[in-house]
Design a protein around this motif. Structure first.
Motif, PDB file in Angstrom:
ATOM      1  N   PRO A  35      39.516   9.051  26.419  1.00  0.00           N
ATOM      2  CA  PRO A  35      39.316   9.375  24.992  1.00  0.00           C
ATOM      3  C   PRO A  35      38.769  10.776  24.743  1.00  0.00           C
ATOM      4  CG  PRO A  35      38.394   7.227  25.559  1.00  0.00           C
ATOM      5  CD  PRO A  35      38.720   7.905  26.855  1.00  0.00           C
ATOM      6  N   THR A  36      38.033  11.329  25.685  1.00  0.00           N
ATOM      7  CA  THR A  36      37.409  12.634  25.476  1.00  0.00           C
ATOM      8  C   THR A  36      37.718  13.559  26.648  1.00  0.00           C
ATOM      9  OG1 THR A  36      35.359  11.935  26.546  1.00  0.00           O
ATOM     10  CG2 THR A  36      35.517  11.640  24.153  1.00  0.00           C
ATOM     11  N   GLY A  37      37.378  14.841  26.474  1.00  0.00           N
ATOM     12  CA  GLY A  37      37.570  15.810  27.538  1.00  0.00           C
ATOM     13  C   GLY A  37      38.985  16.350  27.582  1.00  0.00           C
ATOM     14  N   SER A  38      39.359  16.895  28.736  1.00  0.00           N
ATOM     15  CA  SER A  38      40.687  17.489  28.903  1.00  0.00           C
ATOM     16  C   SER A  38      41.115  17.368  30.354  1.00  0.00           C
ATOM     17  CB  SER A  38      40.686  18.960  28.475  1.00  0.00           C
ATOM     18  OG  SER A  38      39.781  19.707  29.284  1.00  0.00           O
ATOM     19  N   ALA A  39      42.381  17.656  30.614  1.00  0.00           N
ATOM     20  CA  ALA A  39      42.928  17.532  31.970  1.00  0.00           C
ATOM     21  C   ALA A  39      43.927  18.654  32.219  1.00  0.00           C
ATOM     22  CB  ALA A  39      43.601  16.172  32.159  1.00  0.00           C
ATOM     23  N   TRP A  40      44.036  19.055  33.471  1.00  0.00           N
ATOM     24  CA  TRP A  40      44.983  20.105  33.847  1.00  0.00           C
ATOM     25  C   TRP A  40      46.417  19.646  33.663  1.00  0.00           C
ATOM     26  CZ3 TRP A  40      42.594  24.360  33.886  1.00  0.00           C
ATOM     27  CH2 TRP A  40      41.410  24.598  34.596  1.00  0.00           C
ATOM     28  N   PHE A  60      43.481  15.525  35.960  1.00  0.00           N
ATOM     29  CA  PHE A  60      44.766  16.220  35.837  1.00  0.00           C
ATOM     30  C   PHE A  60      45.912  15.230  35.742  1.00  0.00           C
ATOM     31  CE2 PHE A  60      43.307  15.832  40.176  1.00  0.00           C
ATOM     32  CZ  PHE A  60      44.401  15.362  40.891  1.00  0.00           C
ATOM     33  N   PHE A  61      47.066  15.762  35.313  1.00  0.00           N
ATOM     34  CA  PHE A  61      48.290  14.974  35.199  1.00  0.00           C
ATOM     35  C   PHE A  61      49.316  15.437  36.240  1.00  0.00           C
ATOM     36  CE2 PHE A  61      46.638  14.697  30.818  1.00  0.00           C
ATOM     37  CZ  PHE A  61      46.646  13.311  30.661  1.00  0.00           C
ATOM     38  N   HIS A  84      51.117  13.876  46.714  1.00  0.00           N
ATOM     39  CA  HIS A  84      51.207  12.460  46.374  1.00  0.00           C
ATOM     40  C   HIS A  84      52.311  12.133  45.370  1.00  0.00           C
ATOM     41  CE1 HIS A  84      47.101  12.908  47.982  1.00  0.00           C
ATOM     42  NE2 HIS A  84      47.185  11.626  48.298  1.00  0.00           N
ATOM     43  N   TYR A  85      52.757  13.131  44.604  1.00  0.00           N
ATOM     44  CA  TYR A  85      53.788  12.902  43.594  1.00  0.00           C
ATOM     45  C   TYR A  85      54.865  13.991  43.748  1.00  0.00           C
ATOM     46  CZ  TYR A  85      50.229   9.788  41.727  1.00  0.00           C
ATOM     47  OH  TYR A  85      49.307   8.790  41.575  1.00  0.00           O
ATOM     48  N   THR A  86      55.220  14.674  42.678  1.00  0.00           N
ATOM     49  CA  THR A  86      56.153  15.804  42.753  1.00  0.00           C
ATOM     50  C   THR A  86      55.428  17.109  42.474  1.00  0.00           C
ATOM     51  OG1 THR A  86      58.051  14.442  42.108  1.00  0.00           O
ATOM     52  CG2 THR A  86      58.267  16.828  41.837  1.00  0.00           C
ATOM     53  N   ASP A  87      54.698  17.184  41.346  1.00  0.00           N
ATOM     54  CA  ASP A  87      53.967  18.408  41.005  1.00  0.00           C
ATOM     55  C   ASP A  87      53.051  18.096  39.828  1.00  0.00           C
ATOM     56  OD1 ASP A  87      53.212  21.174  40.836  1.00  0.00           O
ATOM     57  OD2 ASP A  87      55.221  21.748  41.478  1.00  0.00           O
ATOM     58  N   LEU A  88      52.258  19.093  39.419  1.00  0.00           N
ATOM     59  CA  LEU A  88      51.522  18.983  38.164  1.00  0.00           C
ATOM     60  C   LEU A  88      52.509  18.796  37.009  1.00  0.00           C
ATOM     61  CD1 LEU A  88      48.796  21.750  38.581  1.00  0.00           C
ATOM     62  CD2 LEU A  88      48.328  19.362  38.008  1.00  0.00           C
ATOM     63  N   ALA A  89      52.051  18.187  35.947  1.00  0.00           N
ATOM     64  CA  ALA A  89      52.934  17.812  34.846  1.00  0.00           C
ATOM     65  C   ALA A  89      53.525  19.027  34.143  1.00  0.00           C
ATOM     66  CB  ALA A  89      52.178  16.962  33.841  1.00  0.00           C
ATOM     67  N   THR A  90      54.847  19.001  33.960  1.00  0.00           N
ATOM     68  CA  THR A  90      55.562  19.929  33.094  1.00  0.00           C
ATOM     69  C   THR A  90      55.922  19.191  31.813  1.00  0.00           C
ATOM     70  OG1 THR A  90      56.490  21.207  34.923  1.00  0.00           O
ATOM     71  CG2 THR A  90      57.660  21.292  32.832  1.00  0.00           C
ATOM     72  N   PHE A 107      54.950  10.257  34.414  1.00  0.00           N
ATOM     73  CA  PHE A 107      53.652  10.916  34.445  1.00  0.00           C
ATOM     74  C   PHE A 107      52.566  10.003  35.002  1.00  0.00           C
ATOM     75  CE2 PHE A 107      55.733  13.170  30.809  1.00  0.00           C
ATOM     76  CZ  PHE A 107      55.812  14.414  31.411  1.00  0.00           C
ATOM     77  N   TYR A 108      51.567  10.628  35.620  1.00  0.00           N
ATOM     78  CA  TYR A 108      50.418   9.915  36.182  1.00  0.00           C
ATOM     79  C   TYR A 108      49.143  10.686  35.855  1.00  0.00           C
ATOM     80  CZ  TYR A 108      54.015   7.493  38.857  1.00  0.00           C
ATOM     81  OH  TYR A 108      55.115   6.770  39.226  1.00  0.00           O
ATOM     82  N   PHE A 109      48.101   9.955  35.463  1.00  0.00           N
ATOM     83  CA  PHE A 109      46.803  10.542  35.202  1.00  0.00           C
ATOM     84  C   PHE A 109      45.911  10.304  36.422  1.00  0.00           C
ATOM     85  CE2 PHE A 109      42.420   9.947  33.373  1.00  0.00           C
ATOM     86  CZ  PHE A 109      42.188  11.296  33.138  1.00  0.00           C
TER      87      PHE A 109
END
Length: 308
Positions: A64-69, A250-251, A42-48, A23-25
């Protein structure tokens, strides 16, 4: 996570490519679609995500806060599935048959909780809320013999109707074509009835992971426009549905490949189904027992004859 398998009769020589998700953030604010394009470039896809270990890995990478796709989304149309999952039950294109009511039109997921389908008296379909007080209704079961159907005069939820049909007949009806739709309509005898169509969100990479980590109040599809999924950093990694056009970090994930080899002594030539049942399935279970995640799977690559 998957394996590529090479099998030989006599002695079965297995060459496996073990693929894990790294995984990558990405701390750049993008819409869900922009994030998906970035991950695929850049990678394979959004995180599953397959389990709580994946959730923990992502929370440690994030802020520490917020959210990511993450990669889970609702495309409204292709996310519908039939209750009967046996692939041999369907012919080409038969899982895609739909007869939605076009007057409204349907499916509209009004209120964000319309996750199952009913048949109206005219044979058209409507998506309905996944709320027992609302969705309790009579239903039709698929008997199986001679492709027949039976009306069950019990007012129960979609889930309970599915369980009843599976315990006493075959399943809720999975309608493959217009002719079967008319058979179910005839069996319904003028009632609104449950049918075997239900909605599930889809992973960006088409993974079959059934793992979910929703916040207790989610998904709520507020205002009817929240079709993409974000993971919260401050709420134990729980998920919320969000407007896909909003921007957030996103991840992504990338496949990492490790090669494995094994030799199996087979006294008879095996069919692909026998290989799946007697070799691949036990091997997968053993790998998981030895620490690989539940997302591990094995895929047959090719089979050819060799001398023992």
């Amino acid at each position: 996570m998957w394996f590529l398998i090479q099998l030989l009769s006599g002695f079965l020589s297995l060459t496996a490519a073990y693929v894990s998700h790294q995984f990558y953030f990405v701390n750049e604010a993008k819409s869900w679609t922009e994030a998906q394009s970035y991950c695929r470039s850049h990678y394979t896809d959004l995180a599953t995500l397959f389990n709580t270990d994946d959730v923990n890995a992502l929370t440690q990478l994030g802020s520490p806060t917020g959210s990511a796709w993450i990669g889970l989304y609702d495309d409204l149309i292709d996310s519908w599935r039939w209750s009967i999952t046996n692939s041999s039950f369907y012919g080409p294109g038969e899982t895609e048959f739909r007869n939605w009511n076009t007057d409204v039109p349907e499916p509209n997921n009004h209120g964000g909780q319309e996750l199952c389908a009913e048949m109206l008296p005219d044979g058209k379909w409507n998506d309905i809320p996944y709320i027992p007080a609302y969705e309790d209704k009579v239903f039709v079961c698929y008997v199986g013999a001679n492709d027949s159907y039976v009306l069950i005069q019990k007012h129960i939820s979609w889930n309970d109707a599915q369980s009843y049909c599976r315990a006493n007949y075959t399943d809720l009806p999975s309608i493959r074509n217009a002719a079967e739709n008319e058979k179910v309509r005839d069996a319904a005898d003028g009632n609104k009835v449950h049918i075997g169509l239900y909605r599930t969100r889809t992973w960006s990479d088409s993974s079959d992971s059934s793992f979910r980590n929703w916040n207790s109040s989610q998904p709520d599809n507020l205002y009817g426009g929240e079709h993409c999924t974000a993971m919260s950093f401050s709420d134990a990694g729980q998920w919320t549905d969000e407007d896909c056009a909003t921007t957030r970090p996103f991840f992504c994930y990338r496949d990492t490949v490790v090669t494995l080899r094994a030799v199996v002594d087979a006294t008879e030539e095996l069919t692909e189904a026998e290989i799946e049942e007697t070799i691949l399935k036990p091997l997968r279970e053993e790998l998981i027992r030895n620490g690989l995640p539940n997302s591990t799977s094995l895929r047959l690559r090719r089979v050819y004859q060799t001398n023992p």
